[in-house]
Motif scaffolding. Sequence first.
Motif, PDB file in Angstrom:
ATOM      1  N   ALA A   1       0.832  -1.215   0.000  1.00 50.55           N
ATOM      2  CA  ALA A   1       0.000   0.000   0.000  1.00 50.55           C
ATOM      3  C   ALA A   1       0.865   1.263   0.000  1.00 50.55           C
ATOM      4  N   ALA A   2       1.991   1.214   0.705  1.00 49.13           N
ATOM      5  CA  ALA A   2       2.869   2.388   0.766  1.00 49.13           C
ATOM      6  C   ALA A   2       3.424   2.706  -0.625  1.00 49.13           C
ATOM      7  N   VAL A   3       3.837   1.670  -1.349  1.00 50.53           N
ATOM      8  CA  VAL A   3       4.394   1.907  -2.687  1.00 50.53           C
ATOM      9  C   VAL A   3       3.286   2.357  -3.649  1.00 50.53           C
ATOM     10  N   HIS A   4       2.115   1.750  -3.527  1.00 48.64           N
ATOM     11  CA  HIS A   4       1.000   2.155  -4.400  1.00 48.64           C
ATOM     12  C   HIS A   4       0.665   3.640  -4.201  1.00 48.64           C
ATOM     13  N   LYS A   5       0.704   4.058  -2.952  1.00 48.91           N
ATOM     14  CA  LYS A   5       0.412   5.457  -2.652  1.00 48.91           C
ATOM     15  C   LYS A   5       1.458   6.372  -3.296  1.00 48.91           C
ATOM     16  N   MET A   6       2.709   5.958  -3.170  1.00 43.97           N
ATOM     17  CA  MET A   6       3.800   6.746  -3.756  1.00 43.97           C
ATOM     18  C   MET A   6       3.624   6.821  -5.283  1.00 43.97           C
ATOM     19  N   ILE A   7       3.253   5.693  -5.889  1.00 46.03           N
ATOM     20  CA  ILE A   7       3.073   5.663  -7.353  1.00 46.03           C
ATOM     21  C   ILE A   7       1.937   6.612  -7.755  1.00 46.03           C
ATOM     22  N   ARG A   8       0.849   6.584  -6.997  1.00 52.05           N
ATOM     23  CA  ARG A   8      -0.280   7.460  -7.364  1.00 52.05           C
ATOM     24  C   ARG A   8       0.111   8.935  -7.223  1.00 52.05           C
ATOM     25  N   LYS A   9       0.894   9.226  -6.212  1.00 52.70           N
ATOM     26  CA  LYS A   9       1.351  10.601  -6.037  1.00 52.70           C
ATOM     27  C   LYS A   9       2.245  11.019  -7.215  1.00 52.70           C
ATOM     28  N   TRP A  10       3.090  10.088  -7.630  1.00 52.39           N
ATOM     29  CA  TRP A  10       3.980  10.368  -8.764  1.00 52.39           C
ATOM     30  C   TRP A  10       3.139  10.660 -10.015  1.00 52.39           C
ATOM     31  N   ILE A  11       2.101   9.850 -10.213  1.00 55.98           N
ATOM     32  CA  ILE A  11       1.250  10.051 -11.401  1.00 55.98           C
ATOM     33  C   ILE A  11       0.548  11.413 -11.318  1.00 55.98           C
ATOM     34  N   ALA A  12       0.119  11.782 -10.112  1.00 51.09           N
ATOM     35  CA  ALA A  12      -0.543  13.083  -9.941  1.00 51.09           C
ATOM     36  C   ALA A  12       0.408  14.214 -10.325  1.00 51.09           C
ATOM     37  N   GLN A  13       1.665  14.075  -9.895  1.00 49.19           N
ATOM     38  CA  GLN A  13       2.633  15.121 -10.233  1.00 49.19           C
ATOM     39  C   GLN A  13       2.923  15.157 -11.730  1.00 49.19           C
ATOM     40  N   ARG A  14       2.948  13.969 -12.339  1.00 54.10           N
ATOM     41  CA  ARG A  14       3.301  13.892 -13.753  1.00 54.10           C
ATOM     42  C   ARG A  14       2.132  14.229 -14.675  1.00 54.10           C
ATOM     43  N   LEU A  15       0.958  13.651 -14.369  1.00 57.33           N
ATOM     44  CA  LEU A  15      -0.164  13.783 -15.307  1.00 57.33           C
ATOM     45  C   LEU A  15      -1.333  14.594 -14.763  1.00 57.33           C
ATOM     46  N   GLY A  16      -1.248  14.963 -13.481  1.00 56.65           N
ATOM     47  CA  GLY A  16      -2.345  15.733 -12.877  1.00 56.65           C
ATOM     48  C   GLY A  16      -3.230  14.852 -11.988  1.00 56.65           C
ATOM     49  N   ASP A  17      -3.962  15.541 -11.098  1.00 55.44           N
ATOM     50  CA  ASP A  17      -4.798  14.828 -10.119  1.00 55.44           C
ATOM     51  C   ASP A  17      -5.859  13.959 -10.764  1.00 55.44           C
ATOM     52  N   GLU A  18      -6.495  14.493 -11.784  1.00 53.44           N
ATOM     53  CA  GLU A  18      -7.589  13.741 -12.395  1.00 53.44           C
ATOM     54  C   GLU A  18      -7.066  12.423 -12.960  1.00 53.44           C
ATOM     55  N   ALA A  19      -5.970  12.501 -13.697  1.00 56.96           N
ATOM     56  CA  ALA A  19      -5.393  11.286 -14.287  1.00 56.96           C
ATOM     57  C   ALA A  19      -4.982  10.301 -13.195  1.00 56.96           C
ATOM     58  N   SER A  20      -4.480  10.815 -12.085  1.00 53.07           N
ATOM     59  CA  SER A  20      -4.012   9.914 -11.033  1.00 53.07           C
ATOM     60  C   SER A  20      -5.178   9.196 -10.354  1.00 53.07           C
ATOM     61  N   GLN A  21      -6.356   9.773 -10.428  1.00 51.14           N
ATOM     62  CA  GLN A  21      -7.536   9.104  -9.862  1.00 51.14           C
ATOM     63  C   GLN A  21      -8.115   8.060 -10.814  1.00 51.14           C
ATOM     64  N   ILE A  22      -7.710   8.145 -12.064  1.00 48.37           N
ATOM     65  CA  ILE A  22      -8.240   7.218 -13.073  1.00 48.37           C
ATOM     66  C   ILE A  22      -7.291   6.034 -13.291  1.00 48.37           C
ATOM     67  N   THR A  23      -5.987   6.297 -13.248  1.00 47.33           N
ATOM     68  CA  THR A  23      -5.002   5.254 -13.559  1.00 47.33           C
ATOM     69  C   THR A  23      -5.028   4.156 -12.502  1.00 47.33           C
TER      70      THR A  23
END
Length: 256
Positions: free
Chosen positions: A188-210
């Motif tokens: 779960a810790a790594v998944h959270k980090m990955i989602r945060k990375w996606i938010a920074q890279r592609l934006g919040d909306e994309a990170s909620q979809i990926t």
Amino acid sequence: MTHKSRKPYIAGNWKMNLDRSKCLDMVKIIKSRLGDGNDREVAVFAPSIYLADVTAVAQGSPLGVGGQNLWYEENGAFTGEVAARMLREVGADRVLVGHSERRHVFHEPDEWMGRKVRAALDRDLLPIYCVGETIEERRGNRTDRVIKRQLDAGFEKVRPEDAHRITVAYEPVWAIGTGETATVEQAAAVHKMIRKWIAQRLGDEASQITRVIYGGSVKPDNAKQLMAAEDIDGLLVGGASLQADTFIPIIEYDAR
Ligand code: PGA
């Protein structure tokens, strides 16, 4: 528990296992248990030589069928390789990119990953981009750094509008085929980090979809627990996907 904007995704990676008739038997069994596929997405990644037969049997059901690897060029002198358009032509709708065995046994470098992911997206294949650290990297506290480097490579040519088509699989190398599963907290810790990375890279909306799914010694008795964790949107299953009596209970994990 996966957010409602992300459908749970259960995928079987058959690797270089099963023969043709066993693949087809498995597809028939999975198909008969899937229902309308509305509440979860299920797919198998079969050896490329069997894909045409597997997709023919899967037809008419929501079961997804994918290749385990691809090369990013359209055609040319690439002996032994398979292009995205070839996977499409035999009916595959998805593909694994950067699986740990591709990286560690066949020494695929990070530099190929962005082009592979892009080639898949451009040819209408849904990529599962795999990332994960070795045990030495984890012990050396380098997990986040390694995964961010792999994400940088794989997402090089990914745009926010691709978010609903790309999936990330976090598969710690030390948990693949070893019987040792990451604890739910570690995953779960790594998944959270990955989602945060996606938010920074592609934006919040994309990170909620990926979707970010977990792989590494998933079994019927740990599937529910893993799927209950925040930010774990699915499972990529190797060994336990080879038999119906272990794969079906994982597909049918009880979300409550
Ligand atoms: P495993 O493999 O479930 O046998 O650990 C997972 C994978 O390699 O995708």
